[in-house]
Scaffold this active site. Sequence first.
Site, PDB file in Angstrom:
ATOM      1  N   THR A  15      41.381  12.535 -49.005  1.00 37.73           N
ATOM      2  CA  THR A  15      40.165  12.343 -50.340  1.00 37.73           C
ATOM      3  C   THR A  15      39.977  13.184 -50.666  1.00 37.73           C
ATOM      4  OG1 THR A  15      38.589  12.062 -48.606  1.00 37.73           O
ATOM      5  CG2 THR A  15      39.650   9.929 -48.926  1.00 37.73           C
ATOM      6  N   ASP A  16      39.843  13.433 -52.167  1.00 35.38           N
ATOM      7  CA  ASP A  16      38.859  14.506 -52.269  1.00 35.38           C
ATOM      8  C   ASP A  16      37.975  14.051 -52.979  1.00 35.38           C
ATOM      9  OD1 ASP A  16      38.267  12.056 -54.826  1.00 35.38           O
ATOM     10  OD2 ASP A  16      40.565  13.008 -56.373  1.00 35.38           O
ATOM     11  N   GLN A  17      37.188  15.185 -53.246  1.00 29.56           N
ATOM     12  CA  GLN A  17      35.851  14.888 -53.872  1.00 29.56           C
ATOM     13  C   GLN A  17      34.789  13.893 -54.521  1.00 29.56           C
ATOM     14  OE1 GLN A  17      34.436  18.778 -56.476  1.00 29.56           O
ATOM     15  NE2 GLN A  17      31.808  18.228 -54.716  1.00 29.56           N
ATOM     16  N   GLY A  19      36.101  11.000 -53.711  1.00 26.51           N
ATOM     17  CA  GLY A  19      36.115   9.950 -52.198  1.00 26.51           C
ATOM     18  C   GLY A  19      37.438   9.185 -52.441  1.00 26.51           C
TER      19      GLY A  19
END
Length: 138
Positions: A15-17, A19
């Site tokens: 996942t990225d920042q 979410g």
Amino acid sequence: MYKSITNLKVRYVETDQMGIVHHSNYYIYFEAAREDFIKGAGISYKYIEDTGIMMPLIETQCRYIEGAKYGDSIKIETTLEELTPVKITLNYNVIRESDNKLISKGKTIQTFVDKNNFKIINIKKKNPEIWDKLEKLK
């Protein structure tokens, strides 16, 4: 038509920042699904490579409909769009299992090449056994 199903659970690292699953990870999911699809022919990528044949990607695409999130269980349905003696085209539907929603669609095209010189080959002529097994996935 043969369809394979690959079940995965989204890991935190994917996942990225925001979410949601980072877009690059869908290609990793497609790779796992391709391996499962090929297993449906009773062979593996390793087996194909051991016979001197490689299958590099020559084209990929992915349409992101809705992001998967950490902890989501997803399934990837893989189907054959086209098989010729020089290439194989696969389609992928990524579905979130909790609501059975299609969240991504993808496609890959791979060609068959000689492992030693990376020249495109006719797999039907070079290895009829592999060709016959792949053809059964139609």
